[in-house]
Design an enzyme around this catalytic site. Sequence first.
Site, PDB file in Angstrom:
ATOM      1  CG  ASP A 226      -8.327   3.502  -5.130  1.00  0.00           C
ATOM      2  OD1 ASP A 226      -9.553   3.344  -5.280  1.00  0.00           O
ATOM      3  OD2 ASP A 226      -7.485   3.004  -5.881  1.00  0.00           O
TER       4      ASP A 226
ATOM      5  CD  GLU B 260      -2.924  -0.880  -0.186  1.00  0.00           C
ATOM      6  OE1 GLU B 260      -2.973   0.226  -0.737  1.00  0.00           O
ATOM      7  OE2 GLU B 260      -3.503  -1.879  -0.623  1.00  0.00           O
TER       8      GLU B 260
ATOM      9  CE1 TYR C 235      -7.021   2.599  -1.075  1.00  0.00           C
ATOM     10  CE2 TYR C 235      -4.708   3.065  -0.599  1.00  0.00           C
ATOM     11  CZ  TYR C 235      -5.686   2.251  -1.152  1.00  0.00           C
ATOM     12  OH  TYR C 235      -5.329   1.079  -1.736  1.00  0.00           O
TER      13      TYR C 235
END
Length: 287
Positions: free
Chosen positions: A133, A32, A115
């Site tokens: 996102d 991520e 997010y």
Amino acid sequence: MVERVVDWFRAEARDLPWRRSDASAWAVMVSEFMLQQTPVNRVLPVYEAWLDRWPTPAALAAEPVSEAVRAWGRLGYPRRAQRLHAAATAIEEAFDGVVPDAYEDLWALPGVGEYTAGAIASFAYQKRHIVLDTNVRRVLARVVTGTEFPAAATTPQDRRIATALLPDAAPDAAQWAAASMELGAVVCTARSPRCDDCPALKLCRWVADGKPAYDGPPRRGQTYEGTDRQARGRLLAVLRDTHGPVPREELEAAWTRDVTQRERALASLMSDGLVTEEEGEMFALAH
DNA sequence: GATGCGTGGGG
DNA sequence: TCCCCAAGCAT
């Protein structure tokens, strides 16, 4: 819509390493961070090398941040490497080395925002959170709202729409999060969407309305050539590719077009804690 | 809420 | 070629 997209995802999902069942929460977290503004294909090799070297937060926390910045390579935005190192340190100290599963705990970590907190909780722990996102926001903008592009940043309306769609069961919600992101990434793309392949084609408001052209505020372009950002990148590349301190002259050779700008870039890198000045006009990646 | 922050691939 | 933009965050 959710069921159609999830069915499509089950059949068409790309086989990405951080999606495999043996991927740890730390692996998801690393992916991520790397995927924040960097495309998948550029992330893949760095991700593999990173986890090979640092399979746990503790392993990363045990090394100086300079090694993280070096291993980050040319992924861009090296402050992400710095923040990932800081997050690993925080996890080691506050969570006994285990990536937390609580959304609020995740959000409090360096480099983790709305997010990323939702993404880690959802993908690593199968928890129920909206995950917004740029891909998901574009899908919702088109299918639900009927506009070609979403707003520049996440809006309360985005959150309302996403919350209304979120499946009740946590595992279903997590699957939907992954599926809606994938749809935006490979079908409902920004430039030239492949609507013929879209499982949501028949319920897409943007399509039903005849794909009206975007008429919102101009979207911010990213200039780069000749910016401070580029200067910072050049300077940092020199330090990244050299083990040990570098004399000032060698650093200066990396950006000669504008001395004021070079000094400003160097000062900002030091202010950001990415670069340190050592004895005798030598510079290095900050430890 | 607008701005700064890297880098490189694809249309 | 040039331009757009790619799983955001912090300030």
